[in-house]
Design a protein around this motif. Sequence first.
Motif, PDB file in Angstrom:
ATOM      1  N   VAL A 130       0.838  -1.207   0.000  1.00  0.00           N
ATOM      2  CA  VAL A 130       0.000   0.000   0.000  1.00  0.00           C
ATOM      3  C   VAL A 130       0.869   1.253   0.000  1.00  0.00           C
ATOM      4  O   VAL A 130       0.565   2.230  -0.694  1.00  0.00           O
ATOM      5  CB  VAL A 130      -0.956  -0.017   1.211  1.00  0.00           C
ATOM      6  CG1 VAL A 130      -1.753   1.281   1.286  1.00  0.00           C
ATOM      7  CG2 VAL A 130      -1.909  -1.202   1.120  1.00  0.00           C
ATOM      8  N   MET A 142       2.180   1.873  -3.498  1.00  0.00           N
ATOM      9  CA  MET A 142       1.159   2.424  -4.389  1.00  0.00           C
ATOM     10  C   MET A 142       0.934   3.905  -4.105  1.00  0.00           C
ATOM     11  O   MET A 142       0.866   4.724  -5.036  1.00  0.00           O
ATOM     12  CB  MET A 142      -0.146   1.648  -4.242  1.00  0.00           C
ATOM     13  CG  MET A 142      -0.099   0.242  -4.799  1.00  0.00           C
ATOM     14  SD  MET A 142      -1.745  -0.529  -4.908  1.00  0.00           S
ATOM     15  CE  MET A 142      -2.203  -0.605  -3.165  1.00  0.00           C
ATOM     16  N   SER A 193      -4.758   4.911  -1.746  1.00  0.00           N
ATOM     17  CA  SER A 193      -3.527   4.525  -2.450  1.00  0.00           C
ATOM     18  C   SER A 193      -3.830   4.006  -3.853  1.00  0.00           C
ATOM     19  O   SER A 193      -3.147   4.372  -4.818  1.00  0.00           O
ATOM     20  CB  SER A 193      -2.775   3.464  -1.646  1.00  0.00           C
ATOM     21  OG  SER A 193      -2.398   3.967  -0.377  1.00  0.00           O
ATOM     22  N   VAL A 194      -4.833   3.150  -3.971  1.00  0.00           N
ATOM     23  CA  VAL A 194      -5.203   2.626  -5.285  1.00  0.00           C
ATOM     24  C   VAL A 194      -5.684   3.760  -6.189  1.00  0.00           C
ATOM     25  O   VAL A 194      -5.296   3.846  -7.369  1.00  0.00           O
ATOM     26  CB  VAL A 194      -6.287   1.537  -5.155  1.00  0.00           C
ATOM     27  CG1 VAL A 194      -6.825   1.144  -6.527  1.00  0.00           C
ATOM     28  CG2 VAL A 194      -5.727   0.316  -4.440  1.00  0.00           C
TER      29      VAL A 194
END
Length: 262
Positions: free
Chosen positions: A144, A147, A240-241
């Motif tokens: 995470v 990212m 994060s994505v």
Amino acid sequence: MSVLVRRDLAVKYQATVMGYVWSLIEPLGLTVIYWFVFDVVFGGGSSIPADENGNRPGYLVFIVSGIFAYQWFSSAVNEGAKSLGGQASLITVMKVPREVFPVSKVFARFAEYVVGFPILIAVAILDGGVFGLNLLWLFPAILVQAMLTTGMVFILAAANVLFRDVQRFLPLVMRVLFYASAIIYPITKVTSAESMQNHPWLVNLFTSNPLVGIFSMHRAAFIPGLAPSMYSVAVAVGVSVFLLFFGRWIFYRLEPRVLKAL
């Protein structure tokens, strides 16, 4: 990508006697300073909550697990923001996707984090860390954080070429994030503070910081009693994505203007 990472590390530590040891000096120095001030002087270690068995981890393992993770994030963001402007001739000549230049900074700084990992293990052993299934928290923590950091450097690398204000404003932002991400103090100091009870929106704002969830996952690998809430994990993963894909989209949209500016 691997060539750029090896080149980055080789250039950074060339003509030095201690080599990669220099990547450990700053986080270790900060760890010692904060440990002395907040634990020895002010007794901050006593505010770390005990686990379900009544065991209270030492403040040293608490602070070192946060500092090393933050150092990876901070160094990657700061250097990633300058990754395009610092090597304009190479970028315009090489026929490779331009996004590999900022991304290589994230991986290079992660390599330095890996070099310091034995120190994390040693401190955890000496200061009451717990080794078990809780170590699995490291995998989502690293993924995470990678990212989130990559998404940030996509945006900052492109923006820094077009707007030089970014490079001047970034140190202030990173300093704010350091103190707002529960690195040198436990989250309970904020959520249970009397002054915060009348302002629940401030607590929600604090816990909505994705770095709070990420650094909590790093700590949970050594201190199970500090495992993050599902809300913090969901926020960290979701932001994060989103930032990873949004940052890449912004980078592609600005790439023609960036190449002209270089």
